[in-house]
Enzyme design. Structure first.
Site, PDB file in Angstrom:
ATOM      1  N   GLU A   1       0.865  -1.179   0.000  1.00 48.65           N
ATOM      2  CA  GLU A   1       0.000   0.000   0.000  1.00 48.65           C
ATOM      3  C   GLU A   1       0.904   1.233   0.000  1.00 48.65           C
ATOM      4  O   GLU A   1       1.409   1.654   1.026  1.00 48.65           O
ATOM      5  CB  GLU A   1      -0.928   0.004   1.214  1.00 48.65           C
ATOM      6  CG  GLU A   1      -1.971   1.108   1.126  1.00 48.65           C
ATOM      7  CD  GLU A   1      -2.935   1.137   2.300  1.00 48.65           C
ATOM      8  OE1 GLU A   1      -3.945   1.859   2.209  1.00 48.65           O
ATOM      9  OE2 GLU A   1      -2.678   0.458   3.311  1.00 48.65           O
TER      10      GLU A   1
ATOM     11  N   HIS B   1      -5.718   6.182  -2.098  1.00 50.22           N
ATOM     12  CA  HIS B   1      -5.163   7.457  -1.612  1.00 50.22           C
ATOM     13  C   HIS B   1      -4.926   8.392  -2.796  1.00 50.22           C
ATOM     14  O   HIS B   1      -3.802   8.791  -3.080  1.00 50.22           O
ATOM     15  CB  HIS B   1      -3.893   7.197  -0.810  1.00 50.22           C
ATOM     16  CG  HIS B   1      -4.148   6.475   0.472  1.00 50.22           C
ATOM     17  ND1 HIS B   1      -4.572   7.114   1.623  1.00 50.22           N
ATOM     18  CD2 HIS B   1      -4.081   5.160   0.782  1.00 50.22           C
ATOM     19  CE1 HIS B   1      -4.735   6.226   2.587  1.00 50.22           C
ATOM     20  NE2 HIS B   1      -4.449   5.025   2.108  1.00 50.22           N
TER      21      HIS B   1
ATOM     22  N   HIS C   1     -10.280   0.542  -0.105  1.00 53.88           N
ATOM     23  CA  HIS C   1     -11.155   1.108   0.936  1.00 53.88           C
ATOM     24  C   HIS C   1     -11.975   2.312   0.417  1.00 53.88           C
ATOM     25  O   HIS C   1     -11.686   3.455   0.712  1.00 53.88           O
ATOM     26  CB  HIS C   1     -10.416   1.427   2.228  1.00 53.88           C
ATOM     27  CG  HIS C   1      -9.103   2.140   2.126  1.00 53.88           C
ATOM     28  ND1 HIS C   1      -8.901   3.278   1.371  1.00 53.88           N
ATOM     29  CD2 HIS C   1      -7.917   1.882   2.744  1.00 53.88           C
ATOM     30  CE1 HIS C   1      -7.653   3.683   1.516  1.00 53.88           C
ATOM     31  NE2 HIS C   1      -7.037   2.856   2.343  1.00 53.88           N
TER      32      HIS C   1
ATOM     33  N   ASP D   1      -8.763  -3.679   7.270  1.00 51.46           N
ATOM     34  CA  ASP D   1      -7.749  -2.620   7.287  1.00 51.46           C
ATOM     35  C   ASP D   1      -7.217  -2.466   8.710  1.00 51.46           C
ATOM     36  O   ASP D   1      -6.849  -1.375   9.148  1.00 51.46           O
ATOM     37  CB  ASP D   1      -8.321  -1.290   6.774  1.00 51.46           C
ATOM     38  CG  ASP D   1      -7.235  -0.262   6.435  1.00 51.46           C
ATOM     39  OD1 ASP D   1      -6.089  -0.667   6.199  1.00 51.46           O
ATOM     40  OD2 ASP D   1      -7.537   0.948   6.439  1.00 51.46           O
TER      41      ASP D   1
END
Length: 393
Positions: free
Chosen positions: A131, A196, A217, A279
């Site tokens: 990530e 992100h 997410h 998460d």
């Protein structure tokens, strides 16, 4: 290989729930599913006592738990996290890193190899999820800003050469070089995910054309509708809901997304396009009120309140403290989703997304013997990984 018969259970199959059924295991494989109870000579019997028998939960985005984080860079951390989440029904997981320097990522890849060989009593590792560090600065959330950068072909090719167990990489597709990275990942058989990010719809379309297929997410760390010179532009949230080419994952802890948003995502995407993820950070499964996100020595201090991890100034969430059973409960109790669909989102769909649906994600003949037994309140009673009962009696 030992024969095991699970009897007197409500068996959750891909299409329905058998009200009183049995599952027969041989070694690490499911050999048959039956209505009613069956007797197998010389078999060990597990009486489900009327509880649900579900395919094991598959968590494709998890950072830690039980006081440990994968970024600690130790075999012990990997093993303890796998054991903690197995206690709550997770039978397979994708260990996830955080934005960091290249050397830290390379070290984690080496630790993963050793941990995989020693992981006997926890959730199975399905490969590593990187990530970052190729993220939008504006949407970084709790990711460390000093490590955020553009994709560098020299860097990411070196990282991918060091391990064949990188199965997923989350990236902001609007960053310079991110489209080329997406295409490269697709060619290497690595799942490219959008995360992100401040991208707008047109950039998401380009990303999908270059191999990106999952939104990391959903709603967290991504753009929504924006205005420029008076004109509105759809962000990654709207693009993810609109585009059938994109699967989505959601942190269904009831905090990251409230009930109306959980219901909206479910209504638009449906259970076969949604993966539930924890998460989870290191405080998951503990009673800690303060914790560390990332490496125990160098990570970000966080506080735990309202059932979630937050930055100390409460400006942003810093990961969840959920376990997989909580996600299923939340979808059933808060989002009014059927138990069957909630389990699909916690097992069948993540198995497909990660390319392991031929062996995991459902209770069917020939599949891996990964099972979880839970009661009507979705409290886990027993977890079986690869035919071995590692939690419960």
């Amino acid at each position: 290989m030992e024969n095991v018969v699970i009897t007197n259970g409500q068996i959750i199959t891909p299409d329905s729930i058998i009200p009183k059924g049995s599952v027969v295991l041989k070694g690490n494989t499911i050999v048959s599913v039956h209505e009613g109870n069956v007797e197998i000579s010389n078999a060990r019997v597990i009486n489900a006592e009327g509880h649900y028998v579900s395919p094991g939960f598959i968590d494709i985005h998890v950072h830690g738990g039980g006081g440990f984080d994968f970024m600690d860079g130790s075999v012990e951390s990997f093993l303890k996290i796998a054991q903690l989440h197995a206690r709550y029904g997770t039978t397979a997981m994708v260990p996830t890193t955080l934005t960091s320097e290249k050397e830290s990522l390379l070290d984690i890849l080496e630790v993963y190899k050793e941990a995989t060989n020693r992981n006997m009593m926890g959730a199975e590792f399905l490969g590593i999820h990187l990530e970052g560090p190729y993220f939008s600065m504006n949407q970084r959330g709790s990711q460390d800003a000093k490590y955020i950068r553009d994709p560098d072909p020299k860097e990411y090719t070196e990282i991918l050469k060091r391990s064949d167990r990188i199965v997923r990489w989350s990236v902001a597709p609007e960053r310079k070089g991110a489209l080329e990275l997406g295409q490269f990942l697709k060619e290497k058989g690595v799942l490219a995910a959008i995360a992100h990010t401040d991208a707008i719809y047109e950039e998401v379309v380009e990303a999908v054309e270059h191999g990106y297929s999952l939104s990391t997410h959903l709603y967290s760390g991504m753009s929504g509708v924006t205005r420029k010179n008076g004109f509105r532009y759809a962000g990654v949230i709207e693009s993810s809901l609109l585009m059938d080419e994109l699967d989505v994952e959601i942190i269904a802890d009831g905090v990251h997304l409230p009930a109306p948003l959980l219901k909206l995502v479910y209504k638009v995407k449906g259970p076969h396009k949604i993966a539930l993820i924890t998460d989870a950070m290191r405080a998951a499964g503990t009673l800690s009120k303060e914790s560390i996100l990332g490496n125990a020595q160098t990570g970000q201090k966080v506080i735990i309140e309202d059932g979630v991890a937050k930055l100390p100034d409460r400006s942003a969430f810093a990961g969840s403290v959920s376990t997989a059973d909580r996600l299923v409960r939340t979808m059933v109790q808060m989002a009014d989703v059927s138990l069957l669909d909630a389990v699909i989102m916690m097992s069948t769909t993540p198995a497909r997304i990660m390319g392991v649906s031929h062996k995991k994600g459902s209770i069917a003949k020939g599949k891996d013997a990964d099972l979880v037994i839970f009661d009507k309140d979705i409290q886990v009673q027993s977890t079986i990984v690869g035919g071995t009962q590692i939690y419960g009696i």
